[in-house]
Design an enzyme around this catalytic site. Structure first.
Site, PDB file in Angstrom:
ATOM      1  N   GLU A  97       0.817  -1.210   0.000  1.00 51.81           N
ATOM      2  CA  GLU A  97       0.000   0.000   0.000  1.00 51.81           C
ATOM      3  C   GLU A  97       0.856   1.267   0.000  1.00 51.81           C
ATOM      4  O   GLU A  97       0.546   2.212  -0.712  1.00 51.81           O
ATOM      5  CB  GLU A  97      -0.930  -0.019   1.227  1.00 51.81           C
ATOM      6  CG  GLU A  97      -1.875   1.152   1.329  1.00 51.81           C
ATOM      7  CD  GLU A  97      -2.945   1.180   0.235  1.00 51.81           C
ATOM      8  OE1 GLU A  97      -3.121   0.144  -0.428  1.00 51.81           O
ATOM      9  OE2 GLU A  97      -3.568   2.233   0.054  1.00 51.81           O
ATOM     10  N   ASP A  98       1.925   1.259   0.776  1.00 51.68           N
ATOM     11  CA  ASP A  98       2.635   2.524   1.004  1.00 51.68           C
ATOM     12  C   ASP A  98       3.986   2.654   0.321  1.00 51.68           C
ATOM     13  O   ASP A  98       4.621   3.698   0.419  1.00 51.68           O
ATOM     14  CB  ASP A  98       2.835   2.729   2.519  1.00 51.68           C
ATOM     15  CG  ASP A  98       1.515   2.911   3.241  1.00 51.68           C
ATOM     16  OD1 ASP A  98       0.522   3.252   2.567  1.00 51.68           O
ATOM     17  OD2 ASP A  98       1.469   2.703   4.469  1.00 51.68           O
TER      18      ASP A  98
END
Ligand code: MN
Length: 740
Positions: A76-77
């Site tokens: 996600e990051d």
């Protein structure tokens, strides 16, 4: 920040020969990926996955779960991808990390969405792999611990979500410690004042009673030692949130709750548990109704312990929990500890081994989810959602929560009452299915609608939601009432016209007292039902009006015509010859009642004795309390209504192009009695899209068979075509339609 070797040491502390390479690789990979990223607190981002991993080492989870914890935010990051993680760590870890990514994305979009959406995703995550959920809970715990760094306006939502979803979930999994901490942190943000008050009180109390508690603990340990029971006695800290909840739910004051001390007695064996219990009960007075044996009958989540409350040496009440160390660990670590004991011990100390350990975890969770102990369940009502609800999607992705057993009809009403009322069919996951199908979790439901629809009242017993049930009742009642009122209006218009008067709503309103009806709609519906006659209304509106009952019905005439006079004075002429019937209409279209078939907006049924099909000339007879029965004008049955002109109604067909309703008709066929005759006749009917409903054969003459056939047809031209085709066959000598 925890060093790489420290993490490995922690895991080695509870697991022999852990996969160090995996731990090291995940540590380095996650640290490199998160790089310079920082958290809201200013700490390096990597400190977060590392803390999450640390929390999971306290639960003694296996290396794979720890690795997943380290990697949980990478997709996600950072620029990490599922593909890359698959390549570096294998598909299994890749799948778990992706599962967490999905849950995280959900956190981001859930601001406006209903909590239920999260719940459902969580549920799916559980059934997919319990490890995703364990990492998620640890992730949430660390985020709650550092919530101070998050912007103020976001804290409330995160705390509420934690209180309503994650804390009870941890509880359901038997992870009491995790749950207590999540609740405490959430409580602090949701209700800071109550939090401050309760914790303040508890600290004061602990201070005040410290000596007393210590004395009781020592005393109990010593006395048990004399009985040759090795026991560790510890006082139990009261949990601020559970104190607050009890104060609220039981409306008790803090003082009422604070006179009880809690102790936990940990002994070596199950036998010692019962011996301790026996000793305590013989030395101190037991408080009735407080004894519970969760050793012989564990809670659904596997919790085992003995609970009892006694009145101690200095007259104060003491709540005791008596259990073994193993039971204690299960109580604290829940499913994680279960796996540890069940799998680990059997395998000679070897801890969590992969698939089998998690198969057992899965099993435990399934048992939790399917358990039927309502007490345990209702304690945290939000979790009822897991058992009692199904979550389905609209085609646009909106999620609709419904009780278990709900049907697409319930779904339609849950979306909107209008959608429910116009529902005629449904697609489940793209496939046409009956609207009474039970919905399953994750179904995509597409409702097929028609504005002509009125919900059948039989649906009332099919649906499970109150909303659908009451809407169906309202809609069908309303529809029936509207039908009767519409019919009533037409009957009155006709009757007034015949009497040379004009009918108006106002004139009816003025006569309501004489009709003993409250409003015009009631009066009209009652006329439609036949509970008030049109003559009654005429007399109520025009008290001087003289009833004219002398209606002439012409006898059958010599030329084969006979006439019928309807209530509106209309004469039907039925030809015995080829000449067209002359139909005298009183007024052109407004005067007749449109018939759209049985499922129309009027209370209509068709004469059972040789029904009318669209295209037939028809007449309606009002049956008190039942609506209109439609007859073809040729029907001989009509003669018996000759003396009741007010029951005759002018009707006309109003069948739409896309009509899907067939109408029954009867034909009689005289055919030669030879092999294949029946097949020939059936084939002609089938080839012409006729639907045989019934067939009766008898043999009047040796060489001929007489058949009575009931067929469902679309309309008169369809019927005529079939008759013509039958006549063209050499096996038939006579084909005719039958109308009684
Ligand atoms: Mn995270």
């Amino acid at each position: 920040m925890m060093r790489q070797y420290e993490l490995v040491e922690r895991v080695s502390g509870y697991k022999k020969n852990p996969d160090e390479a995996l731990l090291n690789k995940a540590y380095v990979y996650a640290m490199r990926k998160h790089g310079e990223q920082t958290r809201a607190s200013g700490d390096p981002y990597f400190s977060h996955p590392l803390e999450v991993a640390a929390i999971l080492t306290e639960l003694k989870l296996d290396e794979e779960t720890i690795a997943v914890a380290l990697l949980h935010d990478t997709i996600e990051d950072t620029d990490a991808t599922r593909k890359e993680i698959d390549e570096v760590f294998g598909g299994k870890i890749g799948r778990l990390v992706e599962g967490l990514t999905k849950l995280k994305r959900l956190d981001l979009v859930s601001k406006k969405a209903e909590q239920a959406e999260n719940l459902r995703r969580l549920l799916l995550a559980i059934s997919d792999d319990i490890r995703v959920l364990l990492v998620k809970l640890a992730d949430r715990l660390h985020n709650m611990r550092t919530l101070d760094h998050v912007k103020v306006h976001k804290r409330g939502r995160i705390a509420t979500e934690t209180m309503e979803i994650y804390a009870p979930l941890a509880g359901r999994m038997g992870m009491q410690d995790l749950r207590d901490e999540l609740e405490l942190l959430a409580f602090k943000y949701i209700n800071p004042q109550a939090y401050a008050t309760v914790t303040g009180h508890l600290e004061e109390l602990a201070e005040k009673n410290r000596d007393l508690i210590e004395q009781i603990s020592k005393d109990l340990t010593k006395r048990l030692a004399k009985e040759k029971i090795t026991a560790k006695v510890a006082s139990r800290q009261k949990k601020p949130y559970s104190v607050f909840r009890k104060m609220e739910s039981k409306a008790l004051s803090f003082e009422q709750l604070s006179d009880i001390f809690g102790f936990r007695v940990i002994v070596d064996t199950v036998e010692d548990c019962y011996r301790t219990l026996g000793f305590v009960h013989t030395n101190w007075a037991m408080v009735p109704g407080r004894f519970k044996d969760f050793i012989s009958t564990p809670k659904q989540n596997g919790y085992q312990s003995i609970h009892t409350t006694v009145v101690g040496p200095s007259r104060q009440r003491a709540e005791l929990q008596i259990r073994t160390l193993e039971m204690h660990e299960v109580a604290e670590f829940g499913v994680a500890a279960h796996a540890l004991y069940k799998e680990g011990k059997k395998r000679g100390g070897q801890s969590l081994s992969e698939n089998t350990a998690y198969a057992s975890l899965r099993k435990t969770i399934e048992q939790l989810a399917e358990g039927d102990n309502p007490e345990e369940f209702l304690e945290h009502t939000k979790l009822e959602l897991f058992l009692d609800q199904v979550f389905c999607f609209t085609p646009k992705g909106r999620i609709i929560a419904l009780p278990t057993g709900a049907t697409p009809i319930d779904f339609a009403y849950a979306v909107h009452t209008d959608i429910g009322n116009s529902c005629v069919g449904c697609k489940l996951n793209g496939k046409i299915m009956p609207v009474i199908t039970q919905l399953q979790n994750g179904d995509e439901v597409d409702i097929i609608r028609s504005d002509a629809q009125t919900p059948p009242s039989a649906w009332e017993s099919v649906v499970v939601t109150g909303k659908a049930r009451s809407a169906i009742r309202r809609a069908s009642r309303q529809a029936i009432r509207t039908q009767y009122a519409g019919l009533g209006t037409r009957i009155l218009e006709r009757a007034f016209e015949r009497a040379g008067k004009s009918f108006s709503q106002e004139s009816l309103e003025s006569a309501l007292p004489r009709l003993a009806r409250e409003n015009a709609a009631d009066a009209l519906a009652d006329v439609g039902k036949g509970e008030i006659t049109s003559q009654d209304v005429l007399k109520a509106v025009f008290p001087e009006f003289q009833e004219e009952r002398a209606v002439q019905t012409a006898p059958p005439r010599e030329d084969g015509w006979f006439g019928l006079r309807s209530a509106a004075g209309m004469v039907f002429r039925i030809p015995g010859s080829r000449s067209k019937p002359k139909v005298k209409r009183v007024n052109k279209s407004g005067g007749t009642i449109p018939i759209r078939g049985v499922k129309s907006d009027l209370p209509v049924k068709f004469s059972p004795q040789g029904g009318a099909v669209p295209g037939d000339r028809i007449v309606g007879i009002l049956e008190p309390g039942q609506g209109i029965t439609i007859y073809p004008i040729q029907s001989s049955v009509l003669a018996k209504y000759d003396n009741e002109p007010e029951r005759w109604l002018d009707v006309r067909w109003d069948i739409e192009e896309d009509n899907h309703e067939r109408f029954p008709a009867r034909i009689e066929v005289l055919a030669t009695n030879e092999p294949g005759t029946l097949a020939t006749i059936a084939e002609v009917i089938a080839n012409n899209d006729g639907n045989i409903q019934n067939l009766v054969m008898n043999v009047p003459v040796e060489d001929f068979t007489e058949m009575g056939i009931e067929i469902d047809v679309w309309d008169l031209s369809h019927l005529t075509r079939i008759i013509k085709q039958l006549k063209a066959k050499s096996v038939t000598s006579k084909v005719e339609r039958i109308i009684d």
